[in-house]
Design a protein around this motif. Sequence first.
Motif, PDB file in Angstrom:
ATOM      1  N   ALA A 136       0.806  -1.216   0.000  1.00  9.93           N
ATOM      2  CA  ALA A 136       0.000   0.000   0.000  1.00  9.93           C
ATOM      3  C   ALA A 136       0.839   1.265   0.000  1.00  9.93           C
ATOM      4  CB  ALA A 136      -0.940  -0.001   1.206  1.00  9.93           C
ATOM      5  N   ASN A 137       1.936   1.248   0.769  1.00  6.75           N
ATOM      6  CA  ASN A 137       2.713   2.484   0.909  1.00  6.75           C
ATOM      7  C   ASN A 137       4.207   2.322   0.679  1.00  6.75           C
ATOM      8  OD1 ASN A 137       3.567   1.176   3.249  1.00  6.75           O
ATOM      9  ND2 ASN A 137       2.205   2.350   4.593  1.00  6.75           N
ATOM     10  N   GLY A 138       4.648   1.089   0.371  1.00 11.62           N
ATOM     11  CA  GLY A 138       6.058   0.872   0.095  1.00 11.62           C
ATOM     12  C   GLY A 138       6.944   0.770   1.312  1.00 11.62           C
ATOM     13  N   ALA A 139       6.358   0.794   2.503  1.00 12.42           N
ATOM     14  CA  ALA A 139       7.159   0.732   3.724  1.00 12.42           C
ATOM     15  C   ALA A 139       7.825  -0.632   3.870  1.00 12.42           C
ATOM     16  CB  ALA A 139       6.279   1.006   4.946  1.00 12.42           C
ATOM     17  N   VAL A 140       9.041  -0.616   4.397  1.00 11.53           N
ATOM     18  CA  VAL A 140       9.764  -1.861   4.651  1.00 11.53           C
ATOM     19  C   VAL A 140       9.194  -2.527   5.889  1.00 11.53           C
ATOM     20  CG1 VAL A 140      11.993  -2.882   5.235  1.00 11.53           C
ATOM     21  CG2 VAL A 140      11.868  -1.051   3.536  1.00 11.53           C
ATOM     22  N   MET A 141       8.726  -3.774   5.740  1.00 14.13           N
ATOM     23  CA  MET A 141       8.175  -4.516   6.868  1.00 14.13           C
ATOM     24  C   MET A 141       9.272  -5.271   7.610  1.00 14.13           C
ATOM     25  SD  MET A 141       5.130  -3.544   6.503  1.00 14.13           S
ATOM     26  CE  MET A 141       4.364  -4.495   7.809  1.00 14.13           C
ATOM     27  N   ARG A 142      10.154  -5.901   6.843  1.00  9.19           N
ATOM     28  CA  ARG A 142      11.286  -6.613   7.436  1.00  9.19           C
ATOM     29  C   ARG A 142      12.303  -6.917   6.345  1.00  9.19           C
ATOM     30  NH1 ARG A 142       7.064 -10.217   7.811  1.00  9.19           N
ATOM     31  NH2 ARG A 142       6.926  -9.865  10.044  1.00  9.19           N
ATOM     32  N   VAL A 143      13.514  -7.184   6.776  1.00  9.25           N
ATOM     33  CA  VAL A 143      14.591  -7.593   5.875  1.00  9.25           C
ATOM     34  C   VAL A 143      15.094  -8.936   6.349  1.00  9.25           C
ATOM     35  CG1 VAL A 143      16.874  -7.078   4.953  1.00  9.25           C
ATOM     36  CG2 VAL A 143      15.249  -5.215   5.362  1.00  9.25           C
ATOM     37  N   MET A 144      15.063  -9.925   5.465  1.00  2.00           N
ATOM     38  CA  MET A 144      15.449 -11.289   5.806  1.00  2.00           C
ATOM     39  C   MET A 144      16.832 -11.603   5.256  1.00  2.00           C
ATOM     40  SD  MET A 144      11.661 -12.733   4.906  1.00  2.00           S
ATOM     41  CE  MET A 144      11.373 -11.299   3.879  1.00  2.00           C
ATOM     42  N   THR A 145      17.735 -11.969   6.138  1.00  2.00           N
ATOM     43  CA  THR A 145      19.097 -12.303   5.732  1.00  2.00           C
ATOM     44  C   THR A 145      19.507 -13.711   6.160  1.00  2.00           C
ATOM     45  OG1 THR A 145      19.978 -11.286   7.751  1.00  2.00           O
ATOM     46  CG2 THR A 145      19.844  -9.894   5.776  1.00  2.00           C
ATOM     47  N   ARG A 146      18.841 -14.279   7.169  1.00  2.00           N
ATOM     48  CA  ARG A 146      19.185 -15.633   7.637  1.00  2.00           C
ATOM     49  C   ARG A 146      18.809 -16.657   6.575  1.00  2.00           C
ATOM     50  NH1 ARG A 146      16.077 -16.708  12.876  1.00  2.00           N
ATOM     51  NH2 ARG A 146      17.085 -18.745  12.605  1.00  2.00           N
ATOM     52  N   GLY A 147      19.765 -17.470   6.187  1.00  4.34           N
ATOM     53  CA  GLY A 147      19.523 -18.491   5.172  1.00  4.34           C
ATOM     54  C   GLY A 147      19.464 -17.938   3.762  1.00  4.34           C
ATOM     55  N   VAL A 148      19.898 -16.698   3.578  1.00  2.00           N
ATOM     56  CA  VAL A 148      19.848 -16.057   2.269  1.00  2.00           C
ATOM     57  C   VAL A 148      21.260 -15.723   1.817  1.00  2.00           C
ATOM     58  CG1 VAL A 148      18.950 -14.122   0.933  1.00  2.00           C
ATOM     59  CG2 VAL A 148      17.578 -15.099   2.786  1.00  2.00           C
ATOM     60  N   SER A 149      21.645 -16.178   0.609  1.00  2.00           N
ATOM     61  CA  SER A 149      22.989 -15.942   0.094  1.00  2.00           C
ATOM     62  C   SER A 149      22.935 -15.763  -1.420  1.00  2.00           C
ATOM     63  CB  SER A 149      23.911 -17.116   0.460  1.00  2.00           C
ATOM     64  OG  SER A 149      25.190 -16.946  -0.112  1.00  2.00           O
ATOM     65  N   GLY A 150      23.083 -14.536  -1.857  1.00  4.66           N
ATOM     66  CA  GLY A 150      23.044 -14.263  -3.287  1.00  4.66           C
ATOM     67  C   GLY A 150      21.756 -14.742  -3.942  1.00  4.66           C
ATOM     68  N   PRO A 151      20.584 -14.361  -3.420  1.00  2.00           N
ATOM     69  CA  PRO A 151      19.325 -14.868  -3.964  1.00  2.00           C
ATOM     70  C   PRO A 151      19.066 -14.367  -5.383  1.00  2.00           C
ATOM     71  CG  PRO A 151      18.894 -13.050  -2.465  1.00  2.00           C
ATOM     72  CD  PRO A 151      20.368 -13.347  -2.361  1.00  2.00           C
ATOM     73  N   THR A 152      18.661 -15.261  -6.263  1.00  3.54           N
ATOM     74  CA  THR A 152      18.393 -14.882  -7.653  1.00  3.54           C
ATOM     75  C   THR A 152      16.971 -15.198  -8.093  1.00  3.54           C
ATOM     76  OG1 THR A 152      19.343 -17.002  -8.333  1.00  3.54           O
ATOM     77  CG2 THR A 152      20.789 -15.077  -8.423  1.00  3.54           C
ATOM     78  N   ALA A 153      16.208 -15.934  -7.299  1.00  2.00           N
ATOM     79  CA  ALA A 153      14.836 -16.264  -7.683  1.00  2.00           C
ATOM     80  C   ALA A 153      14.003 -16.498  -6.433  1.00  2.00           C
ATOM     81  CB  ALA A 153      14.807 -17.500  -8.577  1.00  2.00           C
ATOM     82  N   LEU A 154      12.705 -16.156  -6.529  1.00  2.00           N
ATOM     83  CA  LEU A 154      11.761 -16.319  -5.428  1.00  2.00           C
ATOM     84  C   LEU A 154      10.497 -16.986  -5.937  1.00  2.00           C
ATOM     85  CD1 LEU A 154      11.933 -12.688  -3.946  1.00  2.00           C
ATOM     86  CD2 LEU A 154      13.134 -14.706  -3.053  1.00  2.00           C
ATOM     87  N   ALA A 155       9.816 -17.709  -5.039  1.00  2.00           N
ATOM     88  CA  ALA A 155       8.527 -18.313  -5.379  1.00  2.00           C
ATOM     89  C   ALA A 155       7.706 -18.459  -4.106  1.00  2.00           C
ATOM     90  CB  ALA A 155       8.708 -19.671  -6.043  1.00  2.00           C
ATOM     91  N   ILE A 156       6.401 -18.211  -4.220  1.00  2.00           N
ATOM     92  CA  ILE A 156       5.494 -18.356  -3.089  1.00  2.00           C
ATOM     93  C   ILE A 156       4.669 -19.616  -3.276  1.00  2.00           C
ATOM     94  CG2 ILE A 156       3.495 -17.367  -1.910  1.00  2.00           C
ATOM     95  CD1 ILE A 156       4.557 -14.611  -2.624  1.00  2.00           C
ATOM     96  N   PHE A 157       4.577 -20.396  -2.207  1.00  2.00           N
ATOM     97  CA  PHE A 157       3.752 -21.607  -2.218  1.00  2.00           C
ATOM     98  C   PHE A 157       3.003 -21.659  -0.894  1.00  2.00           C
ATOM     99  CE2 PHE A 157       3.035 -26.227  -1.706  1.00  2.00           C
ATOM    100  CZ  PHE A 157       2.337 -26.462  -2.883  1.00  2.00           C
ATOM    101  N   GLY A 158       1.705 -21.340  -0.933  1.00  2.00           N
ATOM    102  CA  GLY A 158       0.925 -21.299   0.296  1.00  2.00           C
ATOM    103  C   GLY A 158       1.418 -20.189   1.204  1.00  2.00           C
ATOM    104  N   ASP A 159       1.796 -20.543   2.419  1.00  2.00           N
ATOM    105  CA  ASP A 159       2.290 -19.548   3.365  1.00  2.00           C
ATOM    106  C   ASP A 159       3.808 -19.623   3.514  1.00  2.00           C
ATOM    107  OD1 ASP A 159       2.457 -21.968   4.641  1.00  2.00           O
ATOM    108  OD2 ASP A 159       1.467 -21.325   6.486  1.00  2.00           O
ATOM    109  N   ARG A 160       4.458 -20.062   2.440  1.00  2.00           N
ATOM    110  CA  ARG A 160       5.911 -20.191   2.457  1.00  2.00           C
ATOM    111  C   ARG A 160       6.536 -19.417   1.296  1.00  2.00           C
ATOM    112  NH1 ARG A 160       4.552 -21.708   6.761  1.00  2.00           N
ATOM    113  NH2 ARG A 160       4.967 -23.716   7.745  1.00  2.00           N
ATOM    114  N   LEU A 161       7.723 -18.884   1.550  1.00  2.00           N
ATOM    115  CA  LEU A 161       8.499 -18.215   0.519  1.00  2.00           C
ATOM    116  C   LEU A 161       9.765 -19.016   0.275  1.00  2.00           C
ATOM    117  CD1 LEU A 161       9.017 -15.704  -1.311  1.00  2.00           C
ATOM    118  CD2 LEU A 161      10.205 -14.686   0.650  1.00  2.00           C
ATOM    119  N   TRP A 162       9.974 -19.422  -0.976  1.00  2.00           N
ATOM    120  CA  TRP A 162      11.159 -20.200  -1.338  1.00  2.00           C
ATOM    121  C   TRP A 162      12.179 -19.268  -1.987  1.00  2.00           C
ATOM    122  CZ3 TRP A 162      11.966 -25.243  -0.019  1.00  2.00           C
ATOM    123  CH2 TRP A 162      10.859 -25.949   0.472  1.00  2.00           C
TER     124      TRP A 162
END
Length: 332
Positions: free
Chosen positions: A106-132
Amino acid sequence: MRALRGYRLFISGILCLPLVLLSSPSGASSHGHDFGLPTAVAASNGRIWIANFSGGVTEVSATSGVVIQKIPNHGYLYHPVAIVAQGSYVWVASAASDSVTELNAANGAVMRVMTRGVSGPTALAIFGDRLWVDNYGNNSLTELNLATGSPIMELHGASYRFSQSLGIAVGGGKVWVANSNGNSVTEVQASTGRLVKVLNSSRDKLSEPDALTFANGELYVANGYPASISVINTASDSFVRQLAMPLSTTNEANIPMALTNDRGKVWAANGYGNSVTAFDEYNGDVVFNVQQSFDEARSVVASRGFIWVANYVNSSLTQINESNGIIEQVIR
């Protein structure tokens, strides 16, 4: 082949130089009015979201193309290369900062920044209530809780054969990862992370795969060289057919760099060849081969009867009518 290998070098450069602003390609405009070297697009709730490599995210209407808001670089929206959207939120992956940023749509505000388990991410996908999250940086796959951003599991190891992966798809309770350097696609059970199978080059005709999409029980795999799309039956993990890419107007190969599907068609954005090709899902025939107004098409998404294509070099967004393949407009 040059386009895909160039993109791998592009990603590798980001990971090797995370604190240095990479130069724009020759002739590219990194400071366009609405976009800055767009690398990825996503759709949700009648909106198109564009990740700009020069920093920030742009939101446009999925029907008119009118720009709604431009979200500036909040620090972690640095060289974003992937984006997904669902409901009231948008997630943006930055390979340079090893992070995924969640934004309020709605307003572009940052909700959170996730860095744990993330290393050079190049692709994302949503499945149900999970983010891959597909991690190019350390050859792994991470599952995050969509509501909290907390890691649920991180998959890695020799058995998965992750290797410079650039694409991800979900569907039918499974997750697939395209291993561009391994000429393979890794198939994982979404609920447990269990390795189901590694689809290989010889049996499934995979060669430098870089993009995936799932439609009606079949997995479509974009191959860099030779330029083609392999179709896999996901129930039996068996090869169905290989779709040949038509030549461009300059008789060069149309190398698919991104895929999406909608209304019985699979659409390929061809970064090298500067075109967009639509295939019939049921027989593999070419329905449209659109060859105007593209300049290194990097990403493609479908929404509300239109196909939206992000053009990296000339910092633009192309809107195509799904029903007839006619370009409606090019937004710059």
